[in-house]
Design a protein around this motif. Structure first.
Motif, PDB file in Angstrom:
ATOM      1  N   LEU A  64       0.840  -1.192   0.000  1.00  0.00           N
ATOM      2  CA  LEU A  64       0.000   0.000   0.000  1.00  0.00           C
ATOM      3  C   LEU A  64       0.885   1.255   0.000  1.00  0.00           C
ATOM      4  N   PRO A  65       0.635   2.217  -0.901  1.00  0.00           N
ATOM      5  CA  PRO A  65       1.494   3.404  -0.914  1.00  0.00           C
ATOM      6  C   PRO A  65       1.513   4.116   0.449  1.00  0.00           C
ATOM      7  N   VAL A  66       2.719   4.519   0.835  1.00  0.00           N
ATOM      8  CA  VAL A  66       2.927   5.124   2.148  1.00  0.00           C
ATOM      9  C   VAL A  66       3.016   6.637   1.967  1.00  0.00           C
ATOM     10  N   ILE A  67       2.306   7.380   2.793  1.00  0.00           N
ATOM     11  CA  ILE A  67       2.378   8.850   2.694  1.00  0.00           C
ATOM     12  C   ILE A  67       3.216   9.382   3.860  1.00  0.00           C
ATOM     13  N   PRO A  68       4.319  10.064   3.558  1.00  0.00           N
ATOM     14  CA  PRO A  68       5.122  10.624   4.646  1.00  0.00           C
ATOM     15  C   PRO A  68       4.351  11.757   5.344  1.00  0.00           C
ATOM     16  N   THR A  69       4.545  11.903   6.642  1.00  0.00           N
ATOM     17  CA  THR A  69       3.776  12.905   7.397  1.00  0.00           C
ATOM     18  C   THR A  69       3.973  14.341   6.905  1.00  0.00           C
ATOM     19  N   PRO A  70       5.149  14.716   6.348  1.00  0.00           N
ATOM     20  CA  PRO A  70       5.254  16.105   5.864  1.00  0.00           C
ATOM     21  C   PRO A  70       4.184  16.474   4.834  1.00  0.00           C
ATOM     22  N   HIS A  74       2.211  20.053   4.581  1.00  0.00           N
ATOM     23  CA  HIS A  74       2.309  20.995   3.464  1.00  0.00           C
ATOM     24  C   HIS A  74       0.955  21.381   2.882  1.00  0.00           C
ATOM     25  N   ARG A  75      -0.033  20.522   3.023  1.00  0.00           N
ATOM     26  CA  ARG A  75      -1.331  20.804   2.394  1.00  0.00           C
ATOM     27  C   ARG A  75      -2.453  20.120   3.156  1.00  0.00           C
ATOM     28  N   GLU A  76      -3.657  20.616   2.916  1.00  0.00           N
ATOM     29  CA  GLU A  76      -4.824  19.988   3.514  1.00  0.00           C
ATOM     30  C   GLU A  76      -5.160  18.741   2.700  1.00  0.00           C
ATOM     31  N   MET A  77      -5.396  17.651   3.392  1.00  0.00           N
ATOM     32  CA  MET A  77      -5.630  16.385   2.678  1.00  0.00           C
ATOM     33  C   MET A  77      -7.001  15.792   2.991  1.00  0.00           C
ATOM     34  N   TYR A  78      -7.884  16.606   3.579  1.00  0.00           N
ATOM     35  CA  TYR A  78      -9.173  16.072   4.035  1.00  0.00           C
ATOM     36  C   TYR A  78      -9.931  15.314   2.933  1.00  0.00           C
ATOM     37  N   THR A  79     -10.568  14.223   3.353  1.00  0.00           N
ATOM     38  CA  THR A  79     -11.403  13.452   2.436  1.00  0.00           C
ATOM     39  C   THR A  79     -12.831  13.999   2.433  1.00  0.00           C
ATOM     40  N   LEU A  80     -13.227  14.519   3.590  1.00  0.00           N
ATOM     41  CA  LEU A  80     -14.586  15.043   3.732  1.00  0.00           C
ATOM     42  C   LEU A  80     -14.515  16.554   3.967  1.00  0.00           C
ATOM     43  N   PHE A  98       2.306  22.378  10.981  1.00  0.00           N
ATOM     44  CA  PHE A  98       1.529  21.333  11.636  1.00  0.00           C
ATOM     45  C   PHE A  98       0.895  20.412  10.619  1.00  0.00           C
ATOM     46  N   SER A  99       0.731  19.155  11.015  1.00  0.00           N
ATOM     47  CA  SER A  99      -0.108  18.260  10.221  1.00  0.00           C
ATOM     48  C   SER A  99      -1.548  18.539  10.599  1.00  0.00           C
ATOM     49  N   ARG A 100      -2.431  18.541   9.606  1.00  0.00           N
ATOM     50  CA  ARG A 100      -3.845  18.743   9.906  1.00  0.00           C
ATOM     51  C   ARG A 100      -4.599  17.461   9.579  1.00  0.00           C
ATOM     52  N   VAL A 101      -5.264  16.943  10.597  1.00  0.00           N
ATOM     53  CA  VAL A 101      -6.010  15.698  10.406  1.00  0.00           C
ATOM     54  C   VAL A 101      -7.425  15.914  10.926  1.00  0.00           C
ATOM     55  N   GLY A 102      -8.404  15.639  10.072  1.00  0.00           N
ATOM     56  CA  GLY A 102      -9.799  15.800  10.476  1.00  0.00           C
ATOM     57  C   GLY A 102     -10.417  14.445  10.788  1.00  0.00           C
ATOM     58  N   PHE A 103     -11.263  14.420  11.814  1.00  0.00           N
ATOM     59  CA  PHE A 103     -11.926  13.175  12.236  1.00  0.00           C
ATOM     60  C   PHE A 103     -13.431  13.332  12.111  1.00  0.00           C
ATOM     61  N   THR A 104     -14.078  12.296  11.583  1.00  0.00           N
ATOM     62  CA  THR A 104     -15.548  12.304  11.531  1.00  0.00           C
ATOM     63  C   THR A 104     -16.098  11.756  12.845  1.00  0.00           C
TER      64      THR A 104
ATOM     65  N   LEU B 306      13.190   9.834   2.816  1.00  0.00           N
ATOM     66  CA  LEU B 306      11.914  10.433   3.215  1.00  0.00           C
ATOM     67  C   LEU B 306      11.619  11.685   2.391  1.00  0.00           C
ATOM     68  N   GLU B 307      12.642  12.508   2.187  1.00  0.00           N
ATOM     69  CA  GLU B 307      12.446  13.729   1.378  1.00  0.00           C
ATOM     70  C   GLU B 307      12.079  13.367  -0.054  1.00  0.00           C
ATOM     71  N   ASN B 308      12.769  12.370  -0.602  1.00  0.00           N
ATOM     72  CA  ASN B 308      12.474  11.953  -1.974  1.00  0.00           C
ATOM     73  C   ASN B 308      11.049  11.428  -2.091  1.00  0.00           C
ATOM     74  N   LEU B 309      10.659  10.595  -1.115  1.00  0.00           N
ATOM     75  CA  LEU B 309       9.315  10.037  -1.150  1.00  0.00           C
ATOM     76  C   LEU B 309       8.282  11.157  -1.027  1.00  0.00           C
ATOM     77  N   THR B 310       8.568  12.117  -0.141  1.00  0.00           N
ATOM     78  CA  THR B 310       7.643  13.242   0.037  1.00  0.00           C
ATOM     79  C   THR B 310       7.486  14.016  -1.268  1.00  0.00           C
ATOM     80  N   SER B 311       8.608  14.339  -1.926  1.00  0.00           N
ATOM     81  CA  SER B 311       8.450  15.124  -3.156  1.00  0.00           C
ATOM     82  C   SER B 311       7.815  14.298  -4.273  1.00  0.00           C
ATOM     83  N   GLU B 312       8.066  12.989  -4.261  1.00  0.00           N
ATOM     84  CA  GLU B 312       7.424  12.130  -5.265  1.00  0.00           C
ATOM     85  C   GLU B 312       5.905  12.124  -5.063  1.00  0.00           C
TER      86      GLU B 312
END
Lengths: 375, 446
Positions: A64-70, A74-80, A98-104, B306-312
């Motif tokens: 499953l693709p992994v999303i780094p916390t940064p 950097h941006r709002e990622m809300y699904t809802l 800050f990371s922004r995380v919304g909860f339903t 981590l930086e590379n993955l983030t920018s990708e």
């Protein structure tokens, strides 16, 4: 959300082996939902050539693709839409990002039984009222940090008599008031009710040291506990090894280490990790941890240090299904612990990045011509 | 840990020591004198014992076992010959011998000599293990009393190095005091600064600003601040495989952490397709060099991944067209072809900017970084070398080298445009009344 809800209502919080199939179904359910309702998440999965239907076996979760916390910083990622999410929490944030995380409501409803099970497993609930010292922020409407919310939540484990905060909100900012805390500790130590501490380990340690330096040694009422959460991160220099911490707690408060409990969690992975009596963070059924190679991101076996990939299908409001923090950690076989829990346990070792980086180019001179390099 | 009078003390002794320190230093300065030869002899011996492996156990104990070979190969820079030449180059031969100016033009004559500045407070930054000791050595070579504030990351290597040095030459013990005071203990730092005639600060803007605020009026500030370096390729680079390979090795070997490390590769062109062609050709060389020198620090390797993955991932969200620069990714290394010409610090660890900078734009572009420039690794045709070297110097560059040798030590080189030892001494004049012919300095009679 059948499988997700079922996972969070599972009665045995550390039976990870028995929940692998349930976990897979919940992950697939969450992934499918995010894929259909969040264009940004869909772009990531499409970009990586992944589709929710590819989650066929438990081992497929690692793909499953992994999303780094940064990315959440950097941006709002809300699904809802935000109006449908009653709680929007932020990470503590370094450098004001800050990371922004919304909860339903549904996310929160899943979280509640998890908290009850994990906290109950560690026997932290009691009907006996207690006084509370919070080594953290006093809640304020401008403060959305998850750490403030969880510290407050921990004062609800028993009926509470008083709450005293180490960080008070005065004139638009938080000011530490350790002297006030010391006075409150002395007052509460004479009470017949237990005293519970909750909050940053660093502040707790500062306060214990202050008492120790003043030659104060208390016998706190039976049932008193120290609960720690929020990590050591801001205070690496003061970070002490845990055994020194426990020894000081015994000396100053007469609290045994079995009554010291540490929590771990992240806003991007809001699963409650609570240490076992041997002070290890076993992974509860609600999440899974994959340690990944620092170069190839390939999953590593137990005992190897790497990047920490945290997976949980708890949240629908934000696609935090599989995230990667900026920590380096090790996952160990649960049987090595000896506390009786068999789920693997996570050790966070350090932050990524060159330790104490000081480079001339980046802003600080460092090296030595003696080593053959010109500064 | 604290080192005072050759003895290691605990932090709890700090306050007592600080109360007495001014008296100790005054005593030393009133009665004792450190000549360069004594210091050189001690360092030479330390270097030889280091080379012979005598301290390997200690080096391992402070967690530097991986660097033993590297350290040993550089002990030649601790040799008598090298140090003597350094002192001669920076201060002139027999620098502490007075020179005499005869009376003339109706003015009295003088005797002029260089003397130590007095007491130096070194605020050593950094994660490089021997910089703090080295800055003290420079202070000792010029006869100063040295107070050293250790950087946070010091693992004990500095104290043992200096203690070994004192063991070899006990006379040094009154000239070396080391404190592990944390940077936020401003009270202690201000007390130390109050005792100093000169404050030597290594670090970036933060450290320099902090040192300025600590310095009492009248104390001389000696700042070794941050610098930026680049490679400049003019003419046909295609034929220069050997030089480009050396540049690739320089980049990955230093991890671009040094002031002299290449942050940006400039091509003398206006043509963006030339930049792209260069990237395509240079990336395999960089990758091959990286193969030989992988990122050793697991934390740094993780940060890059981590930086590379983030920018990708972010490129997938925004669509890669939004990316202003074109990236050429290799294994643990990366080239970024940029449209602009600004000299900027890279993302380090084998990740370099590649930009256009035609010769006629050199001065206006580089002048924007005045005060921060250090090394230019120049690759060009022989017939253009002199002209381009001269132009780079006019831009404010202090070192011009080959691309592969940007971080190599050169004999007799200055540091950021200055000879450090000169900044650690002062010139004094003693009037010679008319008619007096004898030079009274006792050292000359010995």
């Amino acid at each position: 959300m059948k499988w997700m809800n079922r996972l969070f209502r599972y009665p045995f919080p550390y039976d990870t082996e028995g929940t692998d199939q349930l976990f897979l179904r919940a992950v697939r359910e969450n992934c499918r939902y995010q894929y259909l309702h969040n264009a940004k998440y869909r772009a990531i999965l499409d970009g990586k050539g992944f589709h929710p239907s590819m989650l066929r076996t438990y081992d497929d979760i690692a793909a499953l693709p992994v999303i780094p916390t940064p990315v959440f910083k950097h941006r709002e990622m809300y699904t809802l839409p935000p109006r449908r999410m009653p709680v929007k929490a932020t990470s503590s944030g370094t450098g004001g990002v800050f990371s922004r995380v919304g909860f339903t409501w549904g996310d929160l409803c899943r979280g509640l039984p998890m908290v009850l099970r994990v906290v109950g497993h560690r026997r932290l609930f009691s009907l006996r009222p207690a006084n509370y010292i919070v080594f953290g922020y006093k809640p304020h409407r401008s403060n959305h940090t998850a750490v403030t919310k969880t510290a407050f939540g921990a004062t609800l484990f028993t009926p509470q008599l008083h709450r005293t905060y180490a960080l008070r909100y005065t004139d638009g900012r938080y000011v530490p008031d350790l002297e006030g805390v010391i006075r409150a500790i002395l007052r509460f130590s004479r009470s017949r009710f237990p005293l519970r501490f909750m909050g940053f380990p660093s502040y707790t340690y500062f306060a214990m040291r202050m008492l120790d330096e003043r030659g104060i040694s208390l016998r706190l009422p039976k049932g008193s506990k120290i609960m720690l959460g929020g990590g050591w991160k801001q205070f690496y220099r003061e970070a002490v090894d845990k055994s020194a911490f426990y020894a000081l707690a015994k000396k100053v408060f007469n609290i045994d280490d079995c009554n010291i409990v540490e929590f771990f969690g992240a806003v991007e992975h809001p699963i409650l990790y609570c240490d076992c009596p041997r002070h290890h963070f076993h992974v509860p059924v609600y999440g899974r941890v994959i340690i990944r190679d620092v170069n190839t991101l390939a999953p590593l076996p137990y005992g190897h240090m790497g990047l920490v990939n945290l997976i949980s299908p708890m949240v629908m409001g934000t696609p935090i299904l599989s995230v990667m923090t900026d920590d380096l950690g090790v996952l160990r076989d649960g049987k090595e612990c000896g506390c009786g829990l068999t789920s693997p346990y996570l050790e966070i070792i350090e932050r990524v990045g060159l330790k104490d980086i000081k480079t001339c180019a980046a802003g600080a001179a460092d090296i030595l011509r003696e080593t053959g390099e010109s500064v | 840990m604290i080192l005072a009078d050759g003895v290691i003390l605990g932090r709890e002794e700090q306050s007592r020591l600080l109360d007495e320190l001014e008296d100790h230093i005054n005593n030393t300065r009133a009665r004792e004198r450190l000549d360069t030869e004594t210091v050189i002899a001690a360092i030479d011996q330390l270097g030889r014992r280091l080379a012979a492996g005598e301290f390997d156990g200690l080096i391992e104990a402070v967690g530097l076992s991986g660097k033993i070979e590297e350290l040993r190969s550089f002990t030649r820079l601790l040799s008598r010959d090298y140090l003597k030449r350094k002192v001669d180059a920076e201060l002139g031969t027999d620098w502490d011998v007075p020179t005499v100016s005869e009376a003339a033009f109706g003015l009295n004559g003088t005797q002029t000599r260089a003397v130590p500045l007095g007491t130096l407070l070194h605020v050593a930054a950094g994660n490089m293990d021997f910089l703090p000791a080295y800055t003290v050595v420079e202070g000792l070579l010029t006869g100063n009393v040295n107070l050293l504030k250790l950087p946070q990351a010091d693992g004990g290597a500095t104290i043992w190095t200096l203690q070994k040095l004192i063991g070899i030459e006990p006379r040094l013990r009154h000239f070396i005091y080391v404190f592990d005071t944390p940077s936020d203990d401003v009270t202690t730092l201000r007390r130390l600064a109050g005792m100093a005639d000169g404050i030597v600060v290594w670090g970036g803007e933060g450290a320099v600003t902090a040192a300025r605020s600590l310095a009492p009026p009248g104390a001389k500030l000696i700042e070794w601040g941050h610098r930026v370096s680049f490679a400049y390729l003019s003419g046909d680079w295609r034929a220069q495989t050997h030089q480009l390979t050396a540049l690739a090795h320089h980049i990955v070997r230093t991890e671009q952490l040094l002031c002299s490390s290449c942050q940006t590769i400039y091509l003398d062109t206006r043509d963006m397709t030339e930049i792209e062609k260069f990237c395509e050709n240079f990336l395999p060389m960089l990758e091959a060099a990286r193969e030989e020198h992988p990122v050793e620090d697991i934390g740094a390797a993780a940060a890059i991944t981590l930086e590379n993955l983030t920018s990708e991932i972010e490129a997938m969200i925004t669509g890669s067209a939004a990316e202003p620069c074109r990236k050429y990714r290799g294994k643990q290394c990366e080239l970024t072809a940029c449209e602009d010409s600004e000299l900027t610090v890279s993302q380090l660890f084998g990740r370099v900017w590649v930009k256009r900078l035609p010769e006629e734009q050199l001065l206006p572009v580089l002048r924007r970084q005045k005060g921060c420039l250090q090394t230019a690794g120049l690759l060009c045709n022989e017939r253009n070398r002199e002209r381009l070297t001269d132009l780079l110097i006019r831009c404010g560059i202090n070192r011009v080298t080959t691309p592969g040798g940007m971080s190599d030590v050169m004999m007799g080189e200055s540091h950021d445009g200055e000879y450090p030892l000169r900044r650690y001494v002062r010139m004094v004049n003693i009037e010679r009344p008319a008619g007096e012919t004898r030079i009274t300095d006792p050292s000359l009679n010995s």
